[in-house]
Design a protein around this motif. Structure first.
Motif, PDB file in Angstrom:
ATOM      1  N   GLN A   8     -35.114  -1.195  30.700  1.00  0.00           N
ATOM      2  CA  GLN A   8     -34.695  -1.584  29.358  1.00  0.00           C
ATOM      3  C   GLN A   8     -35.906  -2.087  28.583  1.00  0.00           C
ATOM      4  OE1 GLN A   8     -31.241  -4.047  29.021  1.00  0.00           O
ATOM      5  NE2 GLN A   8     -29.994  -2.716  30.280  1.00  0.00           N
ATOM      6  N   PHE A  32     -36.949  -4.311  25.415  1.00  0.00           N
ATOM      7  CA  PHE A  32     -36.362  -5.375  24.622  1.00  0.00           C
ATOM      8  C   PHE A  32     -37.076  -5.548  23.285  1.00  0.00           C
ATOM      9  CE2 PHE A  32     -33.249  -7.626  27.207  1.00  0.00           C
ATOM     10  CZ  PHE A  32     -33.458  -7.046  28.448  1.00  0.00           C
ATOM     11  N   GLY A  33     -36.301  -5.963  22.290  1.00  0.00           N
ATOM     12  CA  GLY A  33     -36.865  -6.356  21.012  1.00  0.00           C
ATOM     13  C   GLY A  33     -37.419  -7.770  21.094  1.00  0.00           C
ATOM     14  N   PRO A  34     -37.983  -8.254  19.980  1.00  0.00           N
ATOM     15  CA  PRO A  34     -38.625  -9.573  19.977  1.00  0.00           C
ATOM     16  C   PRO A  34     -37.649 -10.740  19.902  1.00  0.00           C
ATOM     17  CG  PRO A  34     -38.793  -8.577  17.831  1.00  0.00           C
ATOM     18  CD  PRO A  34     -38.171  -7.549  18.716  1.00  0.00           C
ATOM     19  N   GLN A  71     -29.350 -15.259  25.003  1.00  0.00           N
ATOM     20  CA  GLN A  71     -30.055 -16.014  26.034  1.00  0.00           C
ATOM     21  C   GLN A  71     -29.990 -17.487  25.696  1.00  0.00           C
ATOM     22  OE1 GLN A  71     -34.354 -15.362  26.599  1.00  0.00           O
ATOM     23  NE2 GLN A  71     -34.004 -15.373  28.808  1.00  0.00           N
ATOM     24  N   HIS A 109     -28.212 -20.351  31.221  1.00  0.00           N
ATOM     25  CA  HIS A 109     -27.327 -19.197  31.405  1.00  0.00           C
ATOM     26  C   HIS A 109     -28.092 -17.884  31.571  1.00  0.00           C
ATOM     27  CE1 HIS A 109     -23.385 -21.029  30.782  1.00  0.00           C
ATOM     28  NE2 HIS A 109     -23.963 -21.797  29.891  1.00  0.00           N
ATOM     29  N   GLY A 110     -29.314 -17.857  31.205  1.00  0.00           N
ATOM     30  CA  GLY A 110     -30.037 -16.599  31.296  1.00  0.00           C
ATOM     31  C   GLY A 110     -29.540 -15.600  30.258  1.00  0.00           C
ATOM     32  N   LEU A 111     -29.818 -14.337  30.501  1.00  0.00           N
ATOM     33  CA  LEU A 111     -29.412 -13.264  29.594  1.00  0.00           C
ATOM     34  C   LEU A 111     -27.979 -12.846  29.901  1.00  0.00           C
ATOM     35  CD1 LEU A 111     -32.568 -10.992  29.698  1.00  0.00           C
ATOM     36  CD2 LEU A 111     -31.529 -11.868  27.619  1.00  0.00           C
ATOM     37  N   TYR A 134     -27.844  -8.825  24.027  1.00  0.00           N
ATOM     38  CA  TYR A 134     -27.737  -9.963  24.923  1.00  0.00           C
ATOM     39  C   TYR A 134     -27.909 -11.244  24.122  1.00  0.00           C
ATOM     40  CZ  TYR A 134     -28.868  -6.672  28.742  1.00  0.00           C
ATOM     41  OH  TYR A 134     -28.883  -5.633  29.635  1.00  0.00           O
ATOM     42  N   TYR A 170     -22.534  -3.184  24.436  1.00  0.00           N
ATOM     43  CA  TYR A 170     -23.482  -2.129  24.694  1.00  0.00           C
ATOM     44  C   TYR A 170     -22.911  -0.793  24.241  1.00  0.00           C
ATOM     45  CZ  TYR A 170     -20.715  -1.543  29.005  1.00  0.00           C
ATOM     46  OH  TYR A 170     -19.695  -1.370  29.918  1.00  0.00           O
ATOM     47  N   ARG A 219     -35.813 -12.411  12.194  1.00  0.00           N
ATOM     48  CA  ARG A 219     -36.304 -13.052  13.404  1.00  0.00           C
ATOM     49  C   ARG A 219     -35.715 -14.451  13.557  1.00  0.00           C
ATOM     50  NH1 ARG A 219     -40.754 -11.679  15.923  1.00  0.00           N
ATOM     51  NH2 ARG A 219     -39.719 -12.967  17.491  1.00  0.00           N
ATOM     52  N   PHE A 256     -31.136 -10.933  21.882  1.00  0.00           N
ATOM     53  CA  PHE A 256     -32.060  -9.841  22.178  1.00  0.00           C
ATOM     54  C   PHE A 256     -31.320  -8.520  22.177  1.00  0.00           C
ATOM     55  CE2 PHE A 256     -35.948 -11.950  23.112  1.00  0.00           C
ATOM     56  CZ  PHE A 256     -35.616 -13.179  23.667  1.00  0.00           C
TER      57      PHE A 256
END
Lengths: 111, 109
Positions: free
Chosen positions: A100, A102-104, A37, A41-43, A35, A48, A9, A90
């Motif tokens: 989608q 998402f993981g933590p 983050q 910039h965002g994700l 991804y 993939y 983590r 992520f």
């Protein structure tokens, strides 16, 4: 219950080291995504996969690689970590290209 | 160039009022648009999907509209509650899913 997990983590590493971030999903989803983050910039999509042995580059793939040897896992490797790769990472999975899950997240710091 | 834009300023709304978030895009022809919620320190969570041939979608207190002429989606939360405070991301499907940067929403008690 089905889930998607990421490990570690939190990770602190040094410039130049190879780092691997794990992603594991138990939904049996074909599609998996990585991804990063960053503030402002965002994700942004790194890599993939649409199935076993399939991998594709995303928007910001330089310095990263992935491999897909089974349905459940898509590990992300930073070949030689750079300070610019300090970010929150992520992993996500999906059946089709719709929802989608998402993981933590993994917070990576490169010193 | 292709862009997906959400209001970068945080949105402060009084509890009980309707919160409206905007997602604008240029140079895309998305097959659908999605909205996700993200809480601090967590991954995004899917809320709603609206397809290009749908004008409106509802789920409990949430409503999404999609105007392909204006190239805009609006996300509404009615009877807002402090627990609705989060960052909301829109995402559109072109050849891949592209995410906006998100809008932080604060519901004030």
């Amino acid at each position: 219950d089905a889930e998607i997990t990421q490990s570690p983590r939190h990770k602190i590493t040094e410039t130049g080291r190879q780092v691997t971030l794990a992603c594991h999903q138990t939904w049996n989803h074909n599609n998996m995504f990585w991804y990063r983050q960053d503030l402002g910039h965002g994700l942004r999509l790194i890599h993939y996969s649409y199935g076993v042995q399939d991998t594709n580059k995303g928007e910001v793939s330089d310095g990263y690689s992935v491999s897909r040897s089974n349905t459940e896992d898509l590990p992300l490797t930073l070949e030689s970590a750079a300070s610019s790769q300090t970010s929150v990472y992520f992993c996500a999975s999906s059946w089709g290209e719709d929802t989608q899950y998402f993981g933590p997240g993994t917070r990576l710091t490169v010193l | 160039s292709q862009k997906i834009e959400q209001n970068s300023e945080a949105l402060n709304i009084q509890e009980g009022k309707t919160a409206t978030l905007t997602c604008n895009y240029t140079n895309y022809s998305p097959a659908y648009l999605q909205w996700y919620r993200q809480d601090p320190g967590r991954g995004p969570v899917f809320l709603l999907l609206i397809r290009e041939n749908e004008k409106e979608k509802r789920k409990e207190r949430l409503k999404v509209t999609f105007d392909t002429t204006l190239k805009q989606s609006l996300f509404h939360i009615t009877a807002s509650q402090p627990a609705d405070s989060a960052t909301y991301l829109c995402a559109l499907r072109d050849d891949k899913i592209i995410f906006g940067k998100g809008t932080r929403l604060h519901i004030l008690p």
